[in-house]
Design a protein around this motif. Structure first.
Motif, mmCIF file in Angstrom:
data_model
loop_
_atom_site.group_PDB
_atom_site.id
_atom_site.type_symbol
_atom_site.label_atom_id
_atom_site.label_comp_id
_atom_site.label_asym_id
_atom_site.label_seq_id
_atom_site.Cartn_x
_atom_site.Cartn_y
_atom_site.Cartn_z
ATOM 1 N N GLU A 253 27.180 8.124 -3.135
ATOM 2 C CA GLU A 253 26.152 9.821 -2.481
ATOM 3 C C GLU A 253 26.600 9.629 -0.804
ATOM 4 O O GLU A 253 26.679 10.516 -0.597
ATOM 5 N N LEU A 254 25.914 8.803 -0.899
ATOM 6 C CA LEU A 254 25.592 7.901 0.839
ATOM 7 C C LEU A 254 26.994 7.461 1.517
ATOM 8 O O LEU A 254 27.098 8.651 2.132
ATOM 9 N N GLY A 255 27.713 6.904 1.103
ATOM 10 C CA GLY A 255 29.355 7.102 1.262
ATOM 11 C C GLY A 255 30.651 8.129 1.200
ATOM 12 O O GLY A 255 30.934 8.811 2.322
ATOM 13 N N ALA A 256 29.916 8.986 -0.316
ATOM 14 C CA ALA A 256 31.094 10.812 0.097
ATOM 15 C C ALA A 256 30.180 11.339 1.078
ATOM 16 O O ALA A 256 30.732 12.374 1.600
ATOM 17 N N ALA A 257 28.696 11.507 0.774
ATOM 18 C CA ALA A 257 28.364 12.143 2.017
ATOM 19 C C ALA A 257 28.655 11.537 3.663
ATOM 20 O O ALA A 257 29.074 12.254 4.060
ATOM 21 N N ALA A 258 28.741 10.641 3.765
ATOM 22 C CA ALA A 258 29.678 10.351 4.922
ATOM 23 C C ALA A 258 31.005 10.834 5.080
ATOM 24 O O ALA A 258 31.360 11.274 6.511
ATOM 25 N N MET A 259 31.358 10.372 4.472
ATOM 26 C CA MET A 259 33.354 11.194 4.489
ATOM 27 C C MET A 259 33.381 12.925 4.474
ATOM 28 O O MET A 259 33.976 13.080 5.554
ATOM 29 N N VAL A 260 32.329 13.084 4.003
ATOM 30 C CA VAL A 260 32.280 14.523 4.154
ATOM 31 C C VAL A 260 32.242 15.129 5.841
ATOM 32 O O VAL A 260 32.905 15.992 6.361
ATOM 33 N N LEU A 261 30.569 14.398 6.186
ATOM 34 C CA LEU A 261 30.490 14.940 7.520
ATOM 35 C C LEU A 261 31.050 13.961 8.801
ATOM 36 O O LEU A 261 31.273 14.971 9.833
ATOM 37 N N SER A 262 31.351 13.127 8.400
ATOM 38 C CA SER A 262 33.038 12.433 9.290
ATOM 39 C C SER A 262 33.889 13.066 9.806
ATOM 40 O O SER A 262 34.275 13.559 10.675
ATOM 41 N N GLY A 263 34.953 13.754 8.576
ATOM 42 C CA GLY A 263 36.073 14.431 7.669
ATOM 43 C C GLY A 263 36.907 12.982 7.783
ATOM 44 O O GLY A 263 37.991 13.569 7.950
ATOM 45 N N ARG A 264 36.283 11.920 8.549
ATOM 46 C CA ARG A 264 37.352 10.713 7.564
ATOM 47 C C ARG A 264 37.509 11.567 5.712
ATOM 48 O O ARG A 264 36.423 11.161 5.054
ATOM 49 N N LEU A 265 39.238 11.498 5.009
ATOM 50 C CA LEU A 265 39.477 11.447 3.868
ATOM 51 C C LEU A 265 38.098 12.681 3.244
ATOM 52 O O LEU A 265 37.533 12.656 2.259
ATOM 53 N N ARG A 266 37.779 13.914 4.166
ATOM 54 C CA ARG A 266 36.641 14.668 3.515
ATOM 55 C C ARG A 266 36.587 15.450 2.619
ATOM 56 O O ARG A 266 35.832 15.360 1.385
ATOM 57 N N TRP A 267 38.467 15.719 2.416
ATOM 58 C CA TRP A 267 38.703 16.017 1.487
ATOM 59 C C TRP A 267 38.390 15.068 -0.303
ATOM 60 O O TRP A 267 37.599 15.672 -1.493
ATOM 61 N N LEU A 268 38.517 14.191 -0.156
ATOM 62 C CA LEU A 268 38.185 12.742 -1.477
ATOM 63 C C LEU A 268 36.339 12.867 -1.041
ATOM 64 O O LEU A 268 36.355 12.803 -2.398
ATOM 65 N N GLY A 269 36.389 12.485 -0.122
ATOM 66 C CA GLY A 269 34.301 12.798 -0.484
ATOM 67 C C GLY A 269 33.861 14.133 -1.168
ATOM 68 O O GLY A 269 33.166 13.882 -1.880
ATOM 69 N N ALA A 270 34.583 14.974 -0.662
ATOM 70 C CA ALA A 270 34.215 16.622 -1.748
ATOM 71 C C ALA A 270 34.043 17.004 -2.224
ATOM 72 O O ALA A 270 33.781 16.462 -4.050
ATOM 73 N N ALA A 271 35.356 15.868 -3.238
ATOM 74 C CA ALA A 271 36.104 16.005 -4.669
ATOM 75 C C ALA A 271 34.952 14.930 -5.221
ATOM 76 O O ALA A 271 34.765 15.875 -6.948
ATOM 77 N N TRP A 272 34.881 14.273 -4.765
ATOM 78 C CA TRP A 272 34.167 12.771 -5.253
ATOM 79 C C TRP A 272 32.587 13.794 -5.726
ATOM 80 O O TRP A 272 31.810 13.141 -6.839
ATOM 81 N N LEU A 273 31.649 14.103 -4.627
ATOM 82 C CA LEU A 273 30.756 14.967 -4.977
ATOM 83 C C LEU A 273 30.768 15.726 -5.733
ATOM 84 O O LEU A 273 29.644 16.138 -6.514
ATOM 85 N N ALA A 274 31.928 16.474 -5.854
ATOM 86 C CA ALA A 274 31.648 17.934 -7.032
ATOM 87 C C ALA A 274 31.433 16.868 -8.328
ATOM 88 O O ALA A 274 31.497 17.312 -9.149
ATOM 89 N N LEU A 275 32.396 16.425 -8.532
ATOM 90 C CA LEU A 275 32.419 15.581 -9.337
ATOM 91 C C LEU A 275 31.609 14.921 -10.290
ATOM 92 O O LEU A 275 30.849 15.088 -11.407
ATOM 93 N N PHE A 276 30.430 13.911 -8.756
ATOM 94 C CA PHE A 276 29.748 13.678 -9.202
ATOM 95 C C PHE A 276 28.295 14.405 -9.849
ATOM 96 O O PHE A 276 27.877 14.263 -10.936
ATOM 97 N N THR A 277 28.413 15.558 -8.905
ATOM 98 C CA THR A 277 27.232 16.711 -9.424
ATOM 99 C C THR A 277 27.546 17.667 -10.610
ATOM 100 O O THR A 277 26.398 17.710 -11.608
ATOM 101 N N VAL A 278 29.009 17.474 -10.983
ATOM 102 C CA VAL A 278 29.162 18.590 -12.726
ATOM 103 C C VAL A 278 28.560 16.691 -13.979
ATOM 104 O O VAL A 278 28.004 17.131 -14.446
ATOM 105 N N ALA A 279 29.338 15.616 -13.390
ATOM 106 C CA ALA A 279 28.698 14.811 -14.187
ATOM 107 C C ALA A 279 27.376 14.641 -14.376
ATOM 108 O O ALA A 279 26.752 14.633 -15.944
ATOM 109 N N ALA A 280 26.030 14.173 -13.057
ATOM 110 C CA ALA A 280 24.667 14.494 -13.260
ATOM 111 C C ALA A 280 24.061 15.299 -14.439
ATOM 112 O O ALA A 280 23.274 14.993 -15.002
ATOM 113 N N SER A 281 24.585 16.945 -13.796
ATOM 114 C CA SER A 281 24.337 17.698 -14.741
ATOM 115 C C SER A 281 24.185 17.712 -15.664
ATOM 116 O O SER A 281 23.426 18.735 -16.538
ATOM 117 N N PHE A 282 25.718 17.682 -16.459
ATOM 118 C CA PHE A 282 25.484 17.444 -18.078
ATOM 119 C C PHE A 282 24.470 16.062 -18.426
ATOM 120 O O PHE A 282 23.871 16.596 -19.354
#
Length: 141
Positions: free
Chosen positions: A61-90
């Motif tokens: 949660e903290l690492g991927a959010a930091a990636m999204v906010l910093s712009g460093r590999l933003r796509w990877l952090g955002a994709a991870w949070l998308a995957l995590f969100t769907v998995a957690a929702s299930f």
């Protein structure tokens, strides 16, 4: 590379990213500051081993959010949070196993989280659209 946006647009863009990441920043910090409850949450959902999984969730949660906010590999952090969100929702919003008001509330939460995941996929797509090399580390607003 995309043209530089005016300062106000960059600020609005960053604010939108912050709002998307708010639940993960809050959740990760809460779990970090109250690790016993984080472990209890894992146990509540039947996830074992609970302590290592709690550590992984906090880091994710903290690492991927930091990636999204910093712009460093933003796509990877955002994709991870998308995957995590769907998995957690299930795991957490199994409305199909419920009835009545709990079912109603869990179904709403489930589909709201799908929408949030879609927002993160848009962030990932937008970030990749403006990069020749997806692994480049330059921060972009």
């Amino acid at each position: 590379m995309a043209p530089q946006l005016p300062r106000a647009m960059r600020a609005l863009h960053w604010l939108a990213l912050l709002l998307l990441c708010a639940a993960y920043l809050q959740g990760g910090l809460n779990k970090l500051l109250d690790f016993g409850s984080a472990v209890g949450e894992m146990q509540h959902f039947g996830l074992q081993p609970a302590a290592p999984l709690a550590v992984a969730v906090i880091a994710g949660e903290l690492g991927a959010a930091a990636m999204v906010l910093s712009g460093r590999l933003r796509w990877l952090g955002a994709a991870w949070l998308a995957l995590f969100t769907v998995a957690a929702s299930f795991i957490a919003n199994r409305y199909w196993e419920m009835a009545g008001v709990p079912r109603f509330m869990a179904a709403n939460a489930f589909y709201e989280h799908l929408g949030l995941a879609g927002g993160f996929l848009l962030v990932a797509w937008h970030d990749l659209e403006h990069k020749e090399d997806p692994w480049q580390h330059a921060a972009q607003a």
